[in-house]
Design a protein around this motif. Structure first.
Motif, PDB file in Angstrom:
ATOM      1  N   THR A 129     -26.703 103.123  69.828  1.00 36.62           N
ATOM      2  CA  THR A 129     -25.827 103.675  70.852  1.00 36.62           C
ATOM      3  C   THR A 129     -25.035 104.817  70.239  1.00 36.62           C
ATOM      4  OG1 THR A 129     -25.627 101.526  71.921  1.00 36.62           O
ATOM      5  CG2 THR A 129     -23.997 103.200  72.511  1.00 36.62           C
ATOM      6  N   PRO A 130     -25.421 106.073  70.446  1.00 38.03           N
ATOM      7  CA  PRO A 130     -24.708 107.194  69.825  1.00 38.03           C
ATOM      8  C   PRO A 130     -23.284 107.309  70.349  1.00 38.03           C
ATOM      9  CG  PRO A 130     -26.873 107.850  70.626  1.00 38.03           C
ATOM     10  CD  PRO A 130     -26.594 106.513  71.203  1.00 38.03           C
ATOM     11  N   LEU A 131     -22.454 107.958  69.540  1.00 36.25           N
ATOM     12  CA  LEU A 131     -21.081 108.215  69.967  1.00 36.25           C
ATOM     13  C   LEU A 131     -21.028 109.233  71.104  1.00 36.25           C
ATOM     14  CD1 LEU A 131     -19.331 108.481  66.480  1.00 36.25           C
ATOM     15  CD2 LEU A 131     -19.525 106.481  67.964  1.00 36.25           C
ATOM     16  N   ARG A 133     -20.987 104.897  58.968  1.00 34.92           N
ATOM     17  CA  ARG A 133     -22.144 105.755  58.689  1.00 34.92           C
ATOM     18  C   ARG A 133     -22.516 106.473  59.979  1.00 34.92           C
ATOM     19  NH1 ARG A 133     -26.156 101.761  55.150  1.00 34.92           N
ATOM     20  NH2 ARG A 133     -24.733 101.475  53.377  1.00 34.92           N
ATOM     21  N   VAL A 134     -22.464 107.768  59.925  1.00 38.14           N
ATOM     22  CA  VAL A 134     -22.746 108.588  61.107  1.00 38.14           C
ATOM     23  C   VAL A 134     -23.892 109.529  60.755  1.00 38.14           C
ATOM     24  CG1 VAL A 134     -21.844 110.226  62.775  1.00 38.14           C
ATOM     25  CG2 VAL A 134     -20.337 108.471  61.811  1.00 38.14           C
ATOM     26  N   ALA A 135     -24.961 109.447  61.523  1.00 38.59           N
ATOM     27  CA  ALA A 135     -26.109 110.337  61.346  1.00 38.59           C
ATOM     28  C   ALA A 135     -26.017 111.465  62.362  1.00 38.59           C
ATOM     29  CB  ALA A 135     -27.417 109.570  61.513  1.00 38.59           C
ATOM     30  N   VAL A 177     -24.562 110.894  66.103  1.00 36.48           N
ATOM     31  CA  VAL A 177     -24.017 111.972  66.927  1.00 36.48           C
ATOM     32  C   VAL A 177     -25.149 112.976  67.135  1.00 36.48           C
ATOM     33  CG1 VAL A 177     -22.394 113.891  67.061  1.00 36.48           C
ATOM     34  CG2 VAL A 177     -21.645 111.685  66.175  1.00 36.48           C
ATOM     35  N   ILE A 178     -25.459 113.255  68.375  1.00 33.24           N
ATOM     36  CA  ILE A 178     -26.535 114.184  68.699  1.00 33.24           C
ATOM     37  C   ILE A 178     -25.959 115.591  68.774  1.00 33.24           C
ATOM     38  CG2 ILE A 178     -28.279 114.835  70.393  1.00 33.24           C
ATOM     39  CD1 ILE A 178     -28.496 111.947  71.206  1.00 33.24           C
ATOM     40  N   VAL A 179     -26.530 116.481  67.993  1.00 29.67           N
ATOM     41  CA  VAL A 179     -26.103 117.876  67.969  1.00 29.67           C
ATOM     42  C   VAL A 179     -27.074 118.673  68.835  1.00 29.67           C
ATOM     43  CG1 VAL A 179     -25.638 119.888  66.544  1.00 29.67           C
ATOM     44  CG2 VAL A 179     -25.150 117.588  65.663  1.00 29.67           C
TER      45      VAL A 179
END
Length: 551
Positions: free
Chosen positions: A539-541, A343-345, A513-515
């Motif tokens: 802990t974001p990718l 699950r990736v936000a 994942v921070i855009v």
């Protein structure tokens, strides 16, 4: 769910634990005014308009000049007294007389205020010379020429009057002395007439001295009367052809434009210090302390989804291909760091990540991943349109299920004599399954059969938001987060984190994942999002730098 193992946050992309030192270059300094070019241009335009308004509305000023040669007043005009001719006249005194009250009053009498005349009149004295350069700034050429010539002539008249008064006083003194000596001579003459032998010689001798004194006085008076009291000449009078404009229009316009641009650059740096934006990869890495997953060149925005998403957007030619490659590299980086089911936000601060969410879903599905795009903010229609548009523009080399060259149909599909591996396809029916109209009342009604994936996941086909879009070797499904998909890669199209916390809550169940949108994402908002994720134990990718918007 099995995601990347959590790790510590580091300000260094290599995990060194320290902030990497970076040299500030001239490009970094020019980046701020370049990205705020509209502000710089607006301020420069205001400065240019201000100068043009001043040039057009304010009356023009012209300057006329006249030159006066000053001469010393001596007995012989061609033989100045003293060893140095340039010291025969005190030019500082002459300059003071030229701008004195008598000259100003004479000019003011012709029409004007004494204060304005005094400001408009200027007298220059070149070093080591006996020259006075008169300059007068007027509202018209005729006014300037008349006043400057009048000022020069008035100075000569005033100076000549002063010399004439001085000569008249000296002649008066000599006349008085001559009269006194002549009276003494007459007295001596009467003494001689009545003198006797003893005093006659003394009286005659005294009369001779008196005569000599009278002769010297008359000779000196003659020299004083012969002195030329002309103080100088006007060697160059002002004319209309020699009038120069006191305002250089082109220079003024250029100065206004450059001054406005300089002020705009200063304002751009001031605004940047108060509202800093992410300008480069280094800014994003310094603020978040996360590694870079990739940069997507070209502008991504929610409003561009209707034009075909990222793969089929407004970019054309090589630029669109470069952007396609960028999004595929980002998809490869995400797939390398997660293990299915995952699950990736996709989190942003204030921007809409729908464009990059749809593009990432297509890129992941094209390589064989089963992707589920979840959205709880009412953006499923836009996401579906973007996915379909990206699928249509997906390169053939990226999709393993799409042949590069179409194969010919076999000769006999029943006997198997056709091309090996050729699968015949039927033209799809224009009617949905079970909805074909029939006049036979005994006809069998065919009901739609749910797919294996929807049965396993507990999702029906009653809503359009659960339809699967086949893409390459995989597929993209769209729905809401509440449907609890447990297979494949789930991409949550999170709302802006500054307005909604659901994105951070979903990231706690997987990863994030921070855009970061270049030139639009603020440092303060991005730092606050990173702190919120750190406080929530996420802990974001990494982060993705997208777009080229203007701040």
């Amino acid at each position: 769910m099995a995601d990347a193992p959590p790790g510590f946050w580091s300000a260094d992309a290599l995990g060194g634990g320290g902030t990497s030192a970076r040299t500030l270059t001239l490009t970094d300094l020019l980046r701020v005014p370049a990205h705020r070019i509209r502000l710089v241009g607006a301020v420069a335009a205001v400065g240019l308009l201000a100068v043009l308004g001043y040039v057009i509305l304010m009356p023009s000023a012209v300057t006329a000049s006249a030159v006066v040669a000053v001469r010393p007043v001596v007995t012989d005009a061609f033989t100045p007294s003293g060893a140095a001719a340039d010291r025969a006249v005190n030019m500082n005194v002459e300059s003071g007389i030229a701008t004195g009250t008598e000259v100003v009053q004479r000019l003011a009498a012709e029409g004007g205020d004494q204060r304005e005349v005094r400001d408009a009149l200027d007298v220059e004295v070149p070093t080591g010379g006996q020259i006075l350069r008169f300059s007068y700034t007027g509202r018209s050429a005729d006014d300037a020429v008349r006043n400057v010539n009048l000022a020069a002539q008035t100075y000569l008249d005033v100076r000549r009057t002063m010399y004439e008064k001085q000569r008249a006083e000296m002649l008066k003194r000599y006349d008085e002395s001559i009269v006194e000596v002549d009276r003494q001579r007459q007295i001596l003459q009467r003494r001689i007439v009545s003198a006797r032998d003893g005093s006659l010689d003394a009286a005659i001798a005294e009369l001779g001295g008196t005569n000599n004194q009278l002769t010297q006085l008359r000779s000196a008076r003659t020299e004083i009367a012969a002195v030329d009291v002309n103080p100088g000449w006007i060697t160059q009078s002002a004319e209309r052809a020699l009038v120069s404009s006191g305002r250089h229009i082109l220079l003024s316009v250029l100065a206004g434009l450059l001054g406005g641009a300089l002020l705009g650059v200063v304002l751009a740096f001031a605004l940047e210090s108060a509202d800093r934006r992410v300008r480069s990869v280094h800014d994003g890495r310094d603020v978040t302390g996360l590694p870079l997953l990739g940069t997507v060149r070209g502008r991504l925005s929610g409003g561009g989804l209707s034009s075909g998403g990222l793969f089929g957007g407004q970019l054309s030619g090589g630029r669109r291909k470069v952007t396609d490659a960028d999004i595929r590299y980002v998809a490869m980086a995400i797939a390398e760091r997660v293990r299915e089911p995952a699950r990736v936000a996709l989190l942003t601060t204030r921007e809409d990540p729908s464009a990059i969410t749809a593009s990432l879903a297509v890129a992941l599905a094209a390589t064989g991943h089963d992707v589920y795009v979840a959205d709880d903010s009412g953006r499923l229609d836009r996401l579906r349109a973007a996915v379909l548009a990206d699928r249509e523009h997906l390169p053939a080399a990226v999709s393993p299920a799409r042949p590069l060259v179409p194969k010919p149909r076999g000769a006999d599909a029943v006997s198997g004599t056709g091309v090996i591996g050729q699968v015949p396809t039927r033209r799809p029916s224009p009617y949905p399954v079970g909805s074909r109209p029939s006049k036979d009342p005994d006809v069998t009604l065919t009901l739609p059969r749910p797919s294996l994936n929807t049965t396993a996941n507990g999702m029906g086909t009653g809503g359009n938001n659960t339809d699967e879009v086949p893409v390459g070797a995989g597929g993209v499904r769209l729905g809401t987060w509440r449907q609890r998909v447990t297979t494949g890669v789930v991409l949550f199209n999170a709302p802006p984190s500054e307005a909604d916390e659901r994105g951070v809550a979903v990231a706690r169940q997987g990863t994030a994942v921070i855009v970061v949108e270049q030139d639009r994402t603020r440092h303060s908002d991005l730092r606050r999002l990173a702190e919120r994720l750190r406080a929530a134990g996420v802990t974001p990718l990494g982060f993705v730098l997208t777009g080229s918007g203007r701040g």
